[in-house]
Design an enzyme around this catalytic site. Sequence first.
Site, mmCIF file in Angstrom:
data_model
loop_
_atom_site.group_PDB
_atom_site.id
_atom_site.type_symbol
_atom_site.label_atom_id
_atom_site.label_comp_id
_atom_site.label_asym_id
_atom_site.label_seq_id
_atom_site.Cartn_x
_atom_site.Cartn_y
_atom_site.Cartn_z
ATOM 1 C CD GLU A 256 -3.427 5.762 6.376
ATOM 2 O OE1 GLU A 256 -3.303 5.799 5.137
ATOM 3 O OE2 GLU A 256 -2.602 5.187 7.118
ATOM 4 C CG ASN B 187 -1.787 1.209 1.330
ATOM 5 O OD1 ASN B 187 -1.855 2.003 0.394
ATOM 6 N ND2 ASN B 187 -2.466 1.364 2.467
ATOM 7 C CB SER C 90 4.393 -1.502 12.071
ATOM 8 O OG SER C 90 3.994 -0.141 12.220
ATOM 9 C CG HIS D 24 -6.307 2.146 4.707
ATOM 10 N ND1 HIS D 24 -5.884 3.137 5.570
ATOM 11 C CD2 HIS D 24 -5.306 1.237 4.650
ATOM 12 C CE1 HIS D 24 -4.675 2.828 6.006
ATOM 13 N NE2 HIS D 24 -4.303 1.676 5.458
ATOM 14 C CD GLU E 42 -4.123 -2.199 7.069
ATOM 15 O OE1 GLU E 42 -2.988 -2.449 6.668
ATOM 16 O OE2 GLU E 42 -4.739 -1.167 6.758
ATOM 17 C CE LYS F 89 -0.489 3.404 4.626
ATOM 18 N NZ LYS F 89 -0.603 3.554 6.070
ATOM 19 N N GLY G 137 1.694 2.541 10.679
ATOM 20 C CA GLY G 137 2.656 3.631 10.530
ATOM 21 C C GLY G 137 3.301 4.055 11.834
HETATM 22 P P1 PGA Z 1 2.196 0.424 7.656
HETATM 23 O O1 PGA Z 1 0.781 0.654 6.902
HETATM 24 O O2 PGA Z 1 2.735 -0.869 7.153
HETATM 25 O O3 PGA Z 1 3.023 1.599 7.263
HETATM 26 O O4 PGA Z 1 1.890 0.377 9.118
HETATM 27 C C1 PGA Z 1 -0.099 -0.400 6.661
HETATM 28 C C2 PGA Z 1 -1.372 0.121 6.020
HETATM 29 O O5 PGA Z 1 -1.842 1.193 6.420
HETATM 30 O O6 PGA Z 1 -1.934 -0.510 5.115
#
Ligand code: PGA
Length: 255
Positions: free
Chosen positions: A99, A9, A214, A97, A169, A11, A175
């Site tokens: 976000e 991903n 992460s 997601h 998630e 982003k 993140g």
């Molecule tokens: P991350 O993001 O691996 O940077 O924690 C995962 C995601 O949001 O899909």
Amino acid sequence: MRKQIAAANWKMNLTYQQGEQLLDDVLNAKIALKENQLAIFAVPFPYLIMANSEITEEKNYFVAAQNCYSKKSGAFTGEVSGAMLADVGCQYVLIGHSERRSLFHDDLALTALKFKAAQEAGLIPILCVGETQTQRENGETEKVVNAQLDAVLTLVGINAFKQAVIAYEPVWAIGTGLTATPEQAQVVHAYIRAQLMKNNVDIGRAIRILYGGSMKAENAASLLAMPDIDGGLIGGASLDATSFLAICTAAVNSK
Ligand code: PGA
């Protein structure tokens, strides 16, 4: 037997050229994905055509969008429909997601409508669910995840999950560098699968549930070894070819 998926991903990161280079680097490594093991790249909208042309010769590689709108067409300035994504060669799309849910107010109802619209356009939704830190501390993880699943199940029914992927998630792990332990993640993955199996045993058993939050080269193998973890949705670590390839390798070598 469920096969692993490594889903990147990106982003809102990378220039077009950096994205192209990253895809080249990953593809040139020629990781031997086995039958049904998939690598998916969820890239920004303007890079979809480029990403699709990069992977077209590759059997187990697919392109995903990071979002789509719930309507087929019309006066929705700034939005992109599932049909448009399918038209440019996209096969998967992230739906819900965290976000999107927290920053862009995609609520339960809209997320469910987006899931439905994506499938109607022939895309496979990757439905993201997960709890915040506070919700976990309050013992609400199952309640939250269940509500997120239920909103979609109620709208589309269990059969729709034959052609879907789920990503668990935990918001507190995205993140942040904090990762759920394999055991913490497994508990929630097993719960999600059990909820779906209550509706249909075969569909619940077959659906792939990815872990995201992460995931990195150092922790991928132990997470992917868990019985109900069927791959990863990888943000930060997918922006670097070496670390994404290390996770892909862990996926190839896990069950
Ligand atoms: P991350 O993001 O691996 O940077 O924690 C995962 C995601 O949001 O899909």
